[in-house]
Design a protein around this motif. Structure first.
Motif, short mmCIF file in Angstrom:
data_model
loop_
_atom_site.label_atom_id
_atom_site.label_comp_id
_atom_site.label_asym_id
_atom_site.label_seq_id
_atom_site.Cartn_x
_atom_site.Cartn_y
_atom_site.Cartn_z
N LYS A 112 61.89 -38.45 8.19
CA LYS A 112 61.56 -37.68 9.40
C LYS A 112 60.38 -38.34 10.12
O LYS A 112 59.40 -38.72 9.49
N GLY A 113 60.52 -38.47 11.44
CA GLY A 113 59.46 -39.06 12.24
C GLY A 113 59.51 -40.57 12.34
O GLY A 113 58.63 -41.18 12.97
N HIS A 114 60.50 -41.20 11.73
CA HIS A 114 60.65 -42.66 11.81
C HIS A 114 60.88 -43.08 13.25
O HIS A 114 61.49 -42.35 14.04
N LYS A 115 60.42 -44.28 13.61
CA LYS A 115 60.62 -44.79 14.98
C LYS A 115 62.10 -44.99 15.29
O LYS A 115 62.53 -44.89 16.44
N LEU A 239 60.84 -58.87 23.27
CA LEU A 239 61.02 -58.80 24.72
C LEU A 239 62.50 -58.73 25.10
O LEU A 239 62.88 -58.04 26.05
N ALA A 240 63.33 -59.45 24.35
CA ALA A 240 64.74 -59.58 24.72
C ALA A 240 65.56 -58.33 24.40
O ALA A 240 66.44 -57.94 25.19
N VAL A 241 65.29 -57.69 23.25
CA VAL A 241 66.11 -56.56 22.83
C VAL A 241 66.10 -55.42 23.85
O VAL A 241 67.16 -54.89 24.19
N PRO A 242 64.93 -55.01 24.39
CA PRO A 242 64.96 -53.95 25.42
C PRO A 242 65.78 -54.35 26.64
O PRO A 242 66.47 -53.50 27.24
N TYR A 257 67.61 -53.05 15.73
CA TYR A 257 66.57 -54.07 15.64
C TYR A 257 65.39 -53.57 14.81
O TYR A 257 64.85 -54.29 13.96
N LEU A 258 64.99 -52.32 15.04
CA LEU A 258 63.90 -51.73 14.25
C LEU A 258 64.25 -51.71 12.77
O LEU A 258 63.44 -52.04 11.90
N MET A 259 65.49 -51.32 12.47
CA MET A 259 65.92 -51.23 11.07
C MET A 259 66.02 -52.61 10.43
O MET A 259 65.67 -52.79 9.26
N LEU A 260 66.48 -53.59 11.20
CA LEU A 260 66.62 -54.95 10.68
C LEU A 260 65.26 -55.52 10.30
O LEU A 260 65.10 -56.10 9.21
#
Length: 292
Positions: A112-115, A239-242, A257-260
Motif C-alpha cells: 500500500k502506498g507504493h509509487k 525522460l523517455a518513458v513519460p 518501468y517503476l517495477m522493472l
C-alpha cells in the motif's frame, strides 16, 4: 472440495484449474468470457460487478475460492483500482456469505502506498483479505514462466528480436527470481488442504536469481541469436518513458518501468518448507516457451 476459480481462462488460471481438478476437487471455472476447458463447468463472472459476483457465488456455494483476477497494464475499461481492489472486495463479500476458504493471487512487491499503481492496488487488496475474517492464504509470485506466458514468450522475445542491438535499461542489474507455472499451480492446490498455509502470506519465487541482463542473454541463447547489448542510461529512460505515454500502446508504461527498476526477488525457503514444489529452472523451459 468444490472450488471456484476466478480468472480461470488466463495463463495462470488454466494451469491452476487443471492442477486443482487433477487433485480430485470439483472445479468451477469462472471468467469474464465464461469459457472453461472441456468437461468443466464454465461460469461467466465479472468480479468488478458486486451484484453479479454476490449472486453467482451464492448460487454455486463453493467451499473454497481461488481469486486470480488481475491486470498488468490499464486500459480504457480496466483500471487497477477497479480490478484489483473493487474486484477483490466483491469476491471477499461473497466468500464471507458462503463461508469459503479463500486463496488470493497477489504479487511480489505488493505494498500500500507504493509509487507503482499496480503494486499499490495489490497491496490494498491484500489488506482487505487480511481484514476479512476469512481463512485465507496469500501468494506473491515473481515473474511466472511457462508455455504461453506473455513476458518470456512475447515481451522479452520481441525486445531481443526487433532491432540489430538489444536495449538494456541502465546497467541491467535489476534482480529477478522467475518461478515455473507448475510450481505456482501446485502451491495453490496444496494450500487448499494444508492447515500450515492458513492465514499466511508466501512469496513464490524460483530457485535461481537473475539480473535483467542475464535474462536477455538467456533469451538470445534460447533463440540461437547473437546480438550486441546497448545500455540505455537511466537518466535518458527517465525522460523517455513519460514521453512514450502519448502513444496509443506504449512499449513500456510508467508503472512497468517503476517495477522493472525495482527488480522482483525474494526468498523461496518459506514456501518450499511447507509446500512440495519442484522448483524447476527457467533454462529448462525457455526453449519450449519460445516455440509455443
Amino acid at each position: 472440495m468444490k472450488v471456484l476459480i476466478t480468472g480461470a481462462s488466463g495463463f495462470v488460471g488454466s494451469a491452476i484449474v487443471q492442477e486443482v481438478q487433477q487433485a480430485g476437487h470439483e472445479v468451477l471455472a469462472a471468467s469474464r468470457s465464461g469459457k472453461a476447458p472441456e468437461g468443466m463447468q464454465g461460469i461467466k463472472l465479472d468480479v468488478t460487478q458486486e451484484g453479479e459476483t454476490l449472486k453467482t457465488i451464492q448460487e454455486v456455494q463453493p467451499e473454497a475460492i481461488i481469486h486470480l483476477v488481475g491486470i498488468i497494464r490499464e486500459t480504457r475499461d480496466q483500471k487497477f483500482q477497479k480490478v484489483h481492489v473493487q474486484g477483490t472486495e466483491n469476491v471477499l463479500k461473497a466468500a464471507q456469505q458462503v463461508g469459503a476458504r479463500y486463496l488470493h493471487m497477489s504479487a511480489l512487491g505488493a505494498s500500500k502506498g507504493h509509487k507503482s499503481k499496480y503494486f499499490d492496488t495489490k497491496g490494498q487488496a491484500e489488506a482487505l483479505v487480511k481484514a476479512s475474517g476469512l481463512t485465507y492464504t496469500i501468494f506473491q509470485p515473481s515473474l511466472i514462466f511457462g508455455p504461453g506466458d506473455d513476458f518470456f514468450g512475447n515481451v522479452l522475445k520481441d525486445l531481443v528480436s526487433a532491432a540489430p542491438v538489444v536495449p538494456v535499461i541502465g546497467k541491467g542489474d535489476f534482480p529477478f527470481r522467475p518461478i515455473w507455472i507448475g510450481d505456482v499451480a501446485a502451491a495453490f492446490t496444496q494450500a487448499l488442504r494444508n492447515p500450515r498455509t492458513e492465514n499466511q502470506t508466501f512469496q513464490l519465487v524460483g530457485p535461481k536469481e537473475y539480473t535483467f541482463q542475464e535474462l536477455l542473454d538467456l533469451e538470445l541463447h534460447a533463440l540461437q541469436r547473437r546480438k550486441p547489448l546497448f545500455h540505455v542510461p537511466l537518466l535518458l529512460m527517465d525522460l523517455a518513458v513519460p514521453m512514450m505515454q502519448i502513444l496509443p500502446n506504449p512499449p513500456i508504461t510508467r508503472d512497468q518501468y517503476l517495477m522493472l527498476k525495482e527488480g522482483n526477488t525474494g526468498d523461496p525457503a518459506p514456501a518450499t518448507r511447507i509446500l512440495n514444489l519442484s522448483m524447476d529452472h527457467l533454462e529448462h523451459w525457455l526453449p519450449r516457451i519460445l516455440k509455443a
